[in-house]
Design an enzyme around this catalytic site. Sequence first.
Site, short mmCIF file in Angstrom:
data_model
loop_
_atom_site.label_atom_id
_atom_site.label_comp_id
_atom_site.label_asym_id
_atom_site.label_seq_id
_atom_site.Cartn_x
_atom_site.Cartn_y
_atom_site.Cartn_z
N GLY A 73 -20.43 62.83 96.87
CA GLY A 73 -20.70 62.84 98.30
C GLY A 73 -19.97 63.95 99.04
O GLY A 73 -20.53 64.61 99.92
N SER A 74 -18.72 64.18 98.67
CA SER A 74 -17.93 65.20 99.38
C SER A 74 -18.55 66.58 99.18
O SER A 74 -18.68 67.36 100.14
CB SER A 74 -16.49 65.22 98.87
N GLN A 181 -22.75 55.64 102.27
CA GLN A 181 -22.61 54.18 102.33
C GLN A 181 -23.95 53.47 102.40
O GLN A 181 -24.07 52.31 101.99
CB GLN A 181 -21.76 53.77 103.54
N SER A 201 -23.95 59.40 96.90
CA SER A 201 -23.01 59.44 95.78
C SER A 201 -23.19 58.19 94.92
O SER A 201 -23.23 57.08 95.44
CB SER A 201 -21.59 59.51 96.35
N ALA A 202 -23.25 58.38 93.60
CA ALA A 202 -23.58 57.28 92.69
C ALA A 202 -22.53 56.16 92.67
O ALA A 202 -22.88 54.98 92.54
CB ALA A 202 -23.79 57.81 91.28
N HIS A 203 -21.25 56.54 92.80
CA HIS A 203 -20.23 55.50 92.58
C HIS A 203 -20.15 54.48 93.71
O HIS A 203 -19.43 53.49 93.61
CB HIS A 203 -18.86 56.13 92.29
N THR A 239 -23.52 73.53 84.32
CA THR A 239 -24.29 72.71 83.38
C THR A 239 -24.46 71.31 83.96
O THR A 239 -23.50 70.71 84.44
CB THR A 239 -23.57 72.65 82.01
N CYS A 327 -3.24 55.94 105.08
CA CYS A 327 -1.94 55.96 104.41
C CYS A 327 -1.96 56.85 103.17
O CYS A 327 -0.92 57.22 102.65
CB CYS A 327 -1.51 54.56 104.02
C1 LIG Z 1 -17.21 57.79 99.73
C2 LIG Z 1 -17.80 58.55 100.84
C3 LIG Z 1 -17.91 59.96 100.78
C4 LIG Z 1 -17.36 60.76 99.63
O1 LIG Z 1 -18.11 60.59 98.44
P1 LIG Z 1 -17.46 60.98 97.05
O2 LIG Z 1 -18.58 60.84 96.06
O3 LIG Z 1 -16.35 60.03 96.80
O4 LIG Z 1 -17.01 62.40 97.17
C5 LIG Z 1 -18.50 60.60 101.83
N1 LIG Z 1 -18.98 59.94 102.90
C6 LIG Z 1 -18.90 58.60 103.00
C7 LIG Z 1 -19.46 57.91 104.20
C8 LIG Z 1 -18.30 57.86 101.98
O5 LIG Z 1 -18.21 56.54 102.09
#
Ligand SMILES: *Cc1c(COP(=O)(O)O)cnc(C)c1O
Length: 395
Positions: A73-74, A181, A201-203, A239, A327
């Site tokens: 996501g970042s 999200q 983002s997959a995780h 890759t 934090c």
């Molecule tokens: C977790 C998150 C990200 C970052 O995604 P990553 O895959 O961890 O880099 C960006 N935006 C939002 C709203 C998120 O919750």
Amino acid sequence: MEKKIIYLDNAATTRTKPEVVEAMLPYFTENYGNPSSVYTFAGQNKAAVTAARETIAKSLNAQTQDIYFTAGGSESDNWALKAAMEAYKDKGNHLITSKIEHHAILHTCEYLEKQGCEVTYIDVDENGVVDLEQLEAAIRPTTVLISIMYANNEIGTIQPVRQIGKIAKEHGVLFHTDAVQAYGQLPIDVASENIDMLSASAHKLNGPKGIGFLYIRKGLKLRSLIHGGGQERKRRAGTENVPGIVGFGKAAEIAHETMDQRTRIEAGLRNYLVKRVLSEIPYTRLNGHSSVRLPNNANFSFQFIEGESLLIMLDMKGICASSGSACTSGSLDPSHVLLAIGLPHEIAHGSLRLTLSDETTLDDIDYTVDQLKEIVQNLRNMSPLYEDFVKKNKK
Ligand SMILES: *Cc1c(COP(=O)(O)O)cnc(C)c1O
């Protein structure tokens, strides 16, 4: 006996589903070829990447070739903002975003400001909804891009994305949304919602970490963020993370097939959690919109206590949760999101985010609320602020 863990931090990351891991495994051990190679052995990998791209495109009502895999996501957020501001610099240098974005957006905006861009940060109301009038009024002839998140990671509020897309389109401005999200939790249609770029983002949806995508509507002239080989139609070198892409495809497939029922159950449990907390713990508030919010998100502020102490005490009871304080950076500044919805510092400090998954049970919730009640009372009993408050109220 092993201590039971109650994981209520699914907005931070999720468990990779066993079916997802299973789908990924052959791409480490058997089909390990490089998808760019010409021999037949690599063909299966290429096909698997295409299949994942198709699954994801379909889930968004996007064209398959408009999905570009990234490392998360970042990266997608960085790419969208930096590349759009560069590509359309002849039009202008102005970008509009909100005060409650994820740091992947806000810190990218700060970087762009140093590069000469102008950024307007739109306010949100007390529920965390962006002010659409302010948004529209902020558009200038030099505005290139509006970037507003689909749903907030801290307080869960869902933004009026369709209306933002409409405003952007009417003014000829690009619209990017950080849907990290929302993707997998809410139905999204990039075509009818006029979304030009979208990050996921997959995780965050039971897929692996380190894989994401950026949807880029056909015709946008964005250049690569990562330079190198010609992968991802020359727009994202490196890759391909084949196991990650396959895992993302599988996670997206499961998330969308199960969305209706899963989110209904999660929202039911979440509503039960909110109801118990608000009715059984005094001087407590729910942050974020009461109904227009992610189905698995609850965010509370408990007066007279520190979120950090609360997290430590919950951890001792095996409960994983998160607070609103940044934090991680070593500072104890309250969350920019909670300040943006108008909470005073001392209330923002006593905040707690609980985010559920499809594995969360009613027992987990009951146990958590029982512990929370006790911990909040114990912490308040140690708080001089609470003592003063009680004394005053007795008079
Ligand atoms: C977790 C998150 C990200 C970052 O995604 P990553 O895959 O961890 O880099 C960006 N935006 C939002 C709203 C998120 O919750």
